[in-house]
Design a protein around this motif. Structure first.
Motif, mmCIF file in Angstrom:
data_model
loop_
_atom_site.group_PDB
_atom_site.id
_atom_site.type_symbol
_atom_site.label_atom_id
_atom_site.label_comp_id
_atom_site.label_asym_id
_atom_site.label_seq_id
_atom_site.Cartn_x
_atom_site.Cartn_y
_atom_site.Cartn_z
ATOM 1 N N THR A 71 70.097 30.922 -13.935
ATOM 2 C CA THR A 71 70.612 29.963 -12.946
ATOM 3 C C THR A 71 70.706 30.617 -11.571
ATOM 4 O O THR A 71 70.363 30.029 -10.546
ATOM 5 N N ARG A 72 71.172 31.878 -11.587
ATOM 6 C CA ARG A 72 71.319 32.584 -10.322
ATOM 7 C C ARG A 72 69.950 32.823 -9.672
ATOM 8 O O ARG A 72 69.770 32.668 -8.469
ATOM 9 N N MET A 73 68.994 33.178 -10.503
ATOM 10 C CA MET A 73 67.662 33.421 -9.951
ATOM 11 C C MET A 73 67.068 32.136 -9.386
ATOM 12 O O MET A 73 66.392 32.157 -8.356
ATOM 13 N N GLN A 74 67.357 31.022 -10.033
ATOM 14 C CA GLN A 74 66.878 29.738 -9.500
ATOM 15 C C GLN A 74 67.454 29.480 -8.110
ATOM 16 O O GLN A 74 66.742 29.082 -7.190
ATOM 17 N N ALA A 75 68.761 29.757 -7.985
ATOM 18 C CA ALA A 75 69.409 29.528 -6.685
ATOM 19 C C ALA A 75 68.808 30.456 -5.629
ATOM 20 O O ALA A 75 68.537 30.038 -4.497
ATOM 21 N N LEU A 76 68.569 31.724 -6.018
ATOM 22 C CA LEU A 76 67.987 32.686 -5.081
ATOM 23 C C LEU A 76 66.598 32.233 -4.626
ATOM 24 O O LEU A 76 66.274 32.272 -3.439
ATOM 25 N N LEU A 77 65.792 31.789 -5.592
ATOM 26 C CA LEU A 77 64.435 31.356 -5.266
ATOM 27 C C LEU A 77 64.449 30.134 -4.364
ATOM 28 O O LEU A 77 63.656 30.030 -3.427
ATOM 29 N N GLU A 78 65.384 29.216 -4.642
ATOM 30 C CA GLU A 78 65.481 28.023 -3.796
ATOM 31 C C GLU A 78 65.805 28.407 -2.358
ATOM 32 O O GLU A 78 65.216 27.903 -1.414
ATOM 33 N N ASP A 79 66.760 29.368 -2.229
ATOM 34 C CA ASP A 79 67.142 29.814 -0.881
ATOM 35 C C ASP A 79 65.976 30.513 -0.191
ATOM 36 O O ASP A 79 65.722 30.313 0.992
ATOM 37 N N LEU A 80 65.273 31.348 -0.961
ATOM 38 C CA LEU A 80 64.146 32.075 -0.394
ATOM 39 C C LEU A 80 63.053 31.105 0.046
ATOM 40 O O LEU A 80 62.445 31.271 1.105
ATOM 41 N N LEU A 81 62.857 30.084 -0.747
ATOM 42 C CA LEU A 81 61.851 29.080 -0.416
ATOM 43 C C LEU A 81 62.276 28.329 0.851
ATOM 44 O O LEU A 81 61.461 28.110 1.761
ATOM 45 N N SER B 138 58.077 32.689 -4.168
ATOM 46 C CA SER B 138 59.240 31.878 -4.534
ATOM 47 C C SER B 138 58.795 30.523 -5.082
ATOM 48 O O SER B 138 59.415 29.974 -5.994
ATOM 49 N N HIS B 139 57.710 30.013 -4.536
ATOM 50 C CA HIS B 139 57.234 28.714 -4.996
ATOM 51 C C HIS B 139 56.686 28.824 -6.432
ATOM 52 O O HIS B 139 57.067 28.074 -7.330
ATOM 53 N N ASP B 140 55.808 29.822 -6.660
ATOM 54 C CA ASP B 140 55.135 29.922 -7.967
ATOM 55 C C ASP B 140 56.040 30.445 -9.077
ATOM 56 O O ASP B 140 55.763 30.223 -10.251
ATOM 57 N N LEU B 141 57.112 31.158 -8.667
ATOM 58 C CA LEU B 141 58.017 31.667 -9.702
ATOM 59 C C LEU B 141 58.946 30.585 -10.221
ATOM 60 O O LEU B 141 59.548 30.721 -11.283
ATOM 61 N N GLN B 142 59.051 29.511 -9.453
ATOM 62 C CA GLN B 142 59.999 28.460 -9.848
ATOM 63 C C GLN B 142 59.664 27.850 -11.214
ATOM 64 O O GLN B 142 60.549 27.620 -12.028
ATOM 65 N N GLU B 143 58.367 27.605 -11.429
ATOM 66 C CA GLU B 143 57.956 26.910 -12.644
ATOM 67 C C GLU B 143 58.298 27.710 -13.910
ATOM 68 O O GLU B 143 59.032 27.210 -14.787
ATOM 69 N N PRO B 144 57.790 28.981 -14.037
ATOM 70 C CA PRO B 144 58.154 29.739 -15.247
ATOM 71 C C PRO B 144 59.661 29.931 -15.374
ATOM 72 O O PRO B 144 60.210 29.916 -16.485
ATOM 73 N N LEU B 145 60.335 30.070 -14.228
ATOM 74 C CA LEU B 145 61.772 30.282 -14.295
ATOM 75 C C LEU B 145 62.496 29.030 -14.813
ATOM 76 O O LEU B 145 63.474 29.123 -15.564
#
Ligand code: ADP
Length: 397
Positions: free
Chosen positions: A207-217, A166-173
């Motif tokens: 945008t949705r994936m960003q929110a999901l990743l933030e929650d997962l993080l 979740s941390h590393d996917l944030q940047e490319p996303l």
């Protein structure tokens, strides 16, 4: 001296600590008579006992209480010294009951009088059965400990994976989201309507994936950085939550009734997050009437039992456990916004602090989210009286 029998009965390898050869013969005969295929080593000094126990493994030790150069009970010390669990039964000519009890306390499993050798077979069978059960229990415990260790390791790996992913996917996303948004801004209305729609889907997805990743993080951060727990006054944590939610509370005319709450030992940020997720849900999943939330805590022995009780839409009993799993929800995002991470975070926070969380609810009849926290601090609930917060008095807060 070694004695053998050729029967096909249960094999029994015995260490006999006995200086009287005729007594040894009688004991072996008694065991054979009782159905054992006996092999026995007969010894009479401490050195011999030590030597035999160093080389062989025995099913049982039969020890005379007192020999000219050795005390049968000294074999118990030798067993301990060698870390052996072989059962030792005293077989003795004369032993008063006090001494017998003392010997059993010190580690003999039983004692048999030489003038009542008929008990010998029964005692040996019982000792063998006890040893078997003890070994089975030890093996089961060892397996369990191994499984727990394996599970902890795989959990740790999974958490590490979730965190890194979740941390590393944030940047490319972030890049995908930024450029699809740019596309949307620059080219809306300049291509055709299908292109506008596609770009819209891409922006929404990113945008949705960003929110999901933030929650997962946020989920995988709980318990990672070894935060030191400090005393947290739950009353002030609730006040902070109510300040955070002030606009929503006012908008939906929410009434919050808060009983006096205790100080708990935890990470303040996590306590606020826990209350905020639960109170936020109580408002989000509201029913037809204005939302009302009652917050309370009572001490039950070693723990505090908290309750966040709402008058919302409720939860069917078959979903009561499911909703605490990450990314699991009962509604579409069109009905209620969210990613299904809030309760998973609550569960992780509570369990990380040594508590449990569950919900008592019926569909259409509100929900009572309950969780426990260890009562490690000898404090009583902080505030003296209940206090009510409604949209009106929130404004002045
Ligand atoms: P989210 O709110 O993003 O859906 P949560 O993990 O907080 O995720 O909640 C999971 C599901 O549990 C929700 O989708 C909802 O169906 C149910 N739920 C949670 N809190 C309540 C509540 N107070 N009343 C009714 N249903 C609830």
């Amino acid at each position: 001296m070694t004695h053998k029998s050729r029967t096909s009965n249960k094999r029994l390898h015995v260490l006999l600590i006995e200086d009287e050869p005729s007594d040894a013969e009688i004991e072996i005969a008694e065991l054979r008579h009782g159905g054992f295929d006996v092999t026995a080593d007969v010894v009479e000094t401490g050195d011999q006992v030590r030597g035999r126990l160093g080389k062989n493994s025995y099913d049982v030790i039969l020890a005379d209480y007192s020999l000219p150069n050795f005390r049968g009970m000294d074999a118990v010390d030798i067993l301990r010294e060698k870390n052996l669990n072989t059962p030792l039964i005293l077989v003795t000519g004369a032993l008063n009951s006090e001494t017998a009890v003392e010997c059993v306390k010190q580690g003999a499993v039983d004692y048999v009088m030489k003038d009542n050798l008929a008990r010998l077979v029964l005692c040996v069978r019982r000792a063998l059965e006890d040893t078997r059960l003890r070994q089975e229990r030890a093996r089961a415990q060892e397996q369990l400990a191994h499984k727990v260790e394996e599970l902890a390791r795989s959990n740790c790996d999974l958490e590490q994976f979730a965190y890194v992913a979740s941390h590393d996917l944030q940047e490319p996303l972030r890049m995908v989201a930024a450029y699809t948004q740019l596309l949307a801004e620059r080219y809306r209305g300049k291509l055709d309507t299908t292109a506008d729609r596609y770009i819209g889907y891409a922006v929404e997805g990113a945008t949705r994936m960003q929110a999901l990743l933030e929650d997962l993080l946020a989920f995988s951060r709980i318990g990672r950085n070894g935060v030191t727990p400090t005393p947290v006054d739950s009353n002030t944590a609730i006040e902070e939550v109510l300040r955070n939610l002030a606009i929503t509370l006012k908008e939906h005319n929410v009434t919050i009734t808060c009983n006096p709450l205790p100080t708990i030992l935890a990470d303040r940020f996590q306590v606020v997050q826990l209350f905020q997720n639960l109170i936020g849900n109580a408002i989000k999943f509201r029913g037809r009437q204005a939302p009302s939330v009652i917050i309370s805590a009572e001490q039950h022995g070693e723990e505090w039992l908290f309750s966040i009780f709402d008058n919302g839409i409720g939860i069917a009993s078959e979903h009561k456990e499911f909703i605490f799993k990450i990314f699991q929800r009962l509604h579409t995002r069109a009905e209620y916004p969210g990613n299904g991470v809030g309760l998973a975070i609550c569960k992780k926070i509570v369990e990380h602090n040594g508590g449990r969380i569950w919900v008592d609810s019926e569909l259409g009849r509100g929900s009572n989210f309950r969780f426990t926290f260890p009562a490690v601090l000898a404090d009583k609930a902080g505030k003296k009286e209940d206090y009510e917060l409604s949209a009106e008095n929130l404004v002045s807060r």
